[in-house]
Design a protein around this motif. Structure first.
Motif, PDB file in Angstrom:
ATOM      1  N   LEU A  87      34.405  35.074  49.718  1.00  7.65           N
ATOM      2  CA  LEU A  87      35.153  35.263  48.555  1.00  7.65           C
ATOM      3  C   LEU A  87      36.309  34.303  48.652  1.00  7.65           C
ATOM      4  N   ASP A  88      36.869  34.037  47.314  1.00  5.22           N
ATOM      5  CA  ASP A  88      38.001  33.015  47.257  1.00  5.22           C
ATOM      6  C   ASP A  88      39.279  33.690  47.636  1.00  5.22           C
ATOM      7  N   ALA A  89      40.111  32.978  48.389  1.00  7.26           N
ATOM      8  CA  ALA A  89      41.369  33.457  48.970  1.00  7.26           C
ATOM      9  C   ALA A  89      42.682  33.417  47.745  1.00  7.26           C
ATOM     10  N   ASP A  90      42.316  32.992  46.734  1.00  2.00           N
ATOM     11  CA  ASP A  90      43.485  33.021  45.906  1.00  2.00           C
ATOM     12  C   ASP A  90      43.566  33.702  44.674  1.00  2.00           C
ATOM     13  N   ILE A  91      42.635  35.062  44.823  1.00  2.00           N
ATOM     14  CA  ILE A  91      42.554  36.120  43.993  1.00  2.00           C
ATOM     15  C   ILE A  91      43.414  36.907  44.001  1.00  2.00           C
ATOM     16  N   VAL A 200      41.212  37.035  38.426  1.00  2.00           N
ATOM     17  CA  VAL A 200      42.701  36.373  38.235  1.00  2.00           C
ATOM     18  C   VAL A 200      42.990  35.512  39.435  1.00  2.00           C
ATOM     19  N   HIS A 201      43.039  34.458  39.392  1.00  2.63           N
ATOM     20  CA  HIS A 201      43.479  33.654  40.641  1.00  2.63           C
ATOM     21  C   HIS A 201      44.720  32.641  40.316  1.00  2.63           C
ATOM     22  N   THR A 202      45.372  32.096  41.486  1.00  2.00           N
ATOM     23  CA  THR A 202      46.273  31.312  41.337  1.00  2.00           C
ATOM     24  C   THR A 202      45.981  30.109  41.054  1.00  2.00           C
TER      25      THR A 202
HETATM   26 MG   LIG Z   1      40.641  29.674  42.472  1.00  2.00          MG
END
Ligand SMILES: [Mg+2]
Ligand SMILES: Nc1nc2c(ncn2[C@@H]2O[C@H](COP(=O)(O)OP(=O)(O)OP(=O)(O)O)[C@@H](O)[C@H]2O)c(=O)[nH]1
Length: 243
Positions: A87-91, A200-202
């Motif tokens: 998983l992406d860590a910026d979600i 939604v991610h940063t």
């Molecule tokens: Mg991202």
């Protein structure tokens, strides 16, 4: 059945702890591993505080999402993982169900690999829209039906990931996500695309930095697809596609 969730993370101190806390609530009670890409912020401490194991990315080149994922696979296998979820860590809107939805079809042996797809903001996903999907349609019809060929939300058996990363052409950078998809598809694996809602991610905080990042991403994704196209003999008749 041991599930390990792996977050490749570089400078994600604002979001990583919440992401870890959320995935721990999955019905699969996963262990969580963070592969830190030499973050300049407190990503490492935030991750430890939230109860994850943290390892340092093995090579100091950036961007190196591919290296981080390969490191994560090796470590998760050492920890005894049967199934690995990236998983992406910026979600910022992650829920435990993301893990459940990705793992369910792999545990139930409906597929060898599952990949997340989602609704995205209109400005988001430029490299997907402009490069990954059109080039897939042209060169790899096998994966043309995937909405998000660059999705970082990927789940597979540890065995499949281990087999894939033995290949020395495994990309070091942004090409890794579509590379896993093409390689698994070319091995006739069953691959499910699982709808996860909206993502939604940063990002998109600095236009100039974003364009530089997207250009690097575009270059690496292009390179990966073309290398795969050469490997699978898809571009000996490339002239057919030129206008
Ligand atoms: Mg991202
Ligand atoms: N360890 C490590 N992680 C990385 C590296 N580059 C990116 N990541 C992580 O990989 C995940 C996906 O990267 P993002 O920067 O969110 O990529 P993206 O979502 O395509 O791009 P944005 O739209 O800018 O968010 C995040 O968790 C990043 O922290 C790296 O060089 N090393």
């Amino acid at each position: 059945m041991k599930i390990v969730v792996v977050f490749p993370a570089r400078n994600e101190a604002d979001t990583i702890a919440k992401c870890i806390e959320v995935v721990k609530q999955s019905k699969y009670k996963p262990e969580v591993l963070v592969v830190d890409g030499n973050s300049a912020d407190t990503t490492r401490n935030e991750s430890l505080r939230a109860g994850a194991t943290v390892i340092k990315q093995s090579k100091g080149i950036y961007p190196a999402k591919g290296i981080a994922m390969k490191d994560g696979i090796k470590k998760a296998i050492k920890q005894g993982a049967d199934i690995i979820v990236f998983l992406d860590a910026d979600i910022t809107n992650l829920t435990p169900e993301w893990v459940d939805l990705l793992v369910d079809p792999v545990v139930e042996k409906e597929c060898d690999m599952s990949r997340g797809f989602y609704r995205r903001a209109a400005y988001d996903g430029a490299v997907t829209k402009l490069i990954a999907r059109p080039l897939s349609w042209i060169l790899f019809p096998e994966i043309a039906h995937f909405n998000q060929p660059l999705s970082g939300e990927i789940c597979a058996t540890a065995d499949l990931f281990e087999t894939l990363v033995k290949n020395r052409n495994c990309p070091a950078g942004w090409g890794i996500d579509i590379w896993f998809l093409i390689e698994a598809a070319m091995k006739n694996c069953h691959i499910a695309e699982v709808y996860l809602g909206s993502k939604v991610h940063t990002s998109r905080q600095n236009y100039d930095k974003d364009v530089i990042k997207l250009a690097k991403m575009a270059e690496q994704v292009n390179l990966t697809i073309f290398k795969e196209a050469i490997k699978y003999k898809r571009i000996d008749n490339i002239k057919r596609y030129t206008l």
